[in-house]
Enzyme design. Structure first.
Site, PDB file in Angstrom:
ATOM      1  N   VAL A 115       0.846  -1.189   0.000  1.00  0.00           N
ATOM      2  CA  VAL A 115       0.000   0.000   0.000  1.00  0.00           C
ATOM      3  C   VAL A 115       0.885   1.243   0.000  1.00  0.00           C
ATOM      4  CG1 VAL A 115      -1.923   1.179   1.145  1.00  0.00           C
ATOM      5  CG2 VAL A 115      -1.766  -1.300   1.291  1.00  0.00           C
ATOM      6  N   CYS A 116       1.349   1.644   1.159  1.00  0.00           N
ATOM      7  CA  CYS A 116       2.042   2.927   1.291  1.00  0.00           C
ATOM      8  C   CYS A 116       3.437   2.929   0.687  1.00  0.00           C
ATOM      9  CB  CYS A 116       2.071   3.346   2.753  1.00  0.00           C
ATOM     10  SG  CYS A 116       0.385   3.595   3.397  1.00  0.00           S
TER      11      CYS A 116
END
Length: 186
Positions: A115-116
């Site tokens: 994700v990040c």
């Protein structure tokens, strides 16, 4: 080789190494130790360390889970960028911080890989930064219940595709913690 003018410096970007983010993450202790080694190396070499801290409805700002893991302590003069989206650049002060430091090359470590970390790598790259992923200093939780591959495969796949990422005038790639060179191209 960044496309950003007058931005010759490198920074270590530590993304979301927070208690609630990495509590049950794949190889958590080894990854946190590697991030700690990178932070120590960056400080010794006078390379800026920039911390990123996520918050949302599941990771409430100020909560115990929101805090940086106890093994890592941001320095008093080290910038801390708060974010609410996966990409550390999106609606944050990160670009302003990096510009002020003359940074055009990022060495990226942290969580969560799928994700990040991915979003931040792509966000940096499309904005003109050189973006180097530290292959053994990022991790993610097990998301197999929702159809994702096991976390070791997510990490391996991200390392594989970022190794071969290319774009005009920018450098990408992966490097292991022990081989990070803050002064040059990995």
């Amino acid at each position: 080789m960044t496309t950003l003018e007058n931005r010759p410096n490198t920074a270590l970007l530590v993304v979301d190494v927070q208690k609630g983010v990495v509590e049950t993450a794949h190889e958590r202790d080894a990854v946190v130790a590697n991030v700690g080694s990178l932070v120590e190396q960056a400080r010794r070499e006078r390379v800026p360390v920039i911390w990123v801290q996520h918050s949302d409805e599941d990771l409430v700002k100020g909560s115990d889970d929101w805090r940086i893991v106890p093994e890592l302590t941001p320095g008093i003069a080290e910038p801390l960028v708060e974010k609410n989206y996966a990409d550390s650049f999106e609606d944050t002060m990160l670009e302003t911080v990096l510009s002020g430091l003359g940074v055009g090359r990022l060495v990226v470590a942290g969580a969560a890989t799928d994700v990040c970390i991915r979003s931040t790598l792509h966000g940096a790259f499309v904005r003109g930064y050189d973006a180097i992923l530290v292959s053994d200093a990022h991790t993610t939780d097990d998301q197999t219940a929702w159809g994702a591959p096991p976390p070791d495969q997510v990490v391996a796949h991200t390392n594989l595709y970022w190794t071969y990422q290319t774009a005009p005038g920018r450098t990408a790639g992966t490097v292991g913690t022990k081989d990070v060179d803050f002064g040059g191209t990995a």
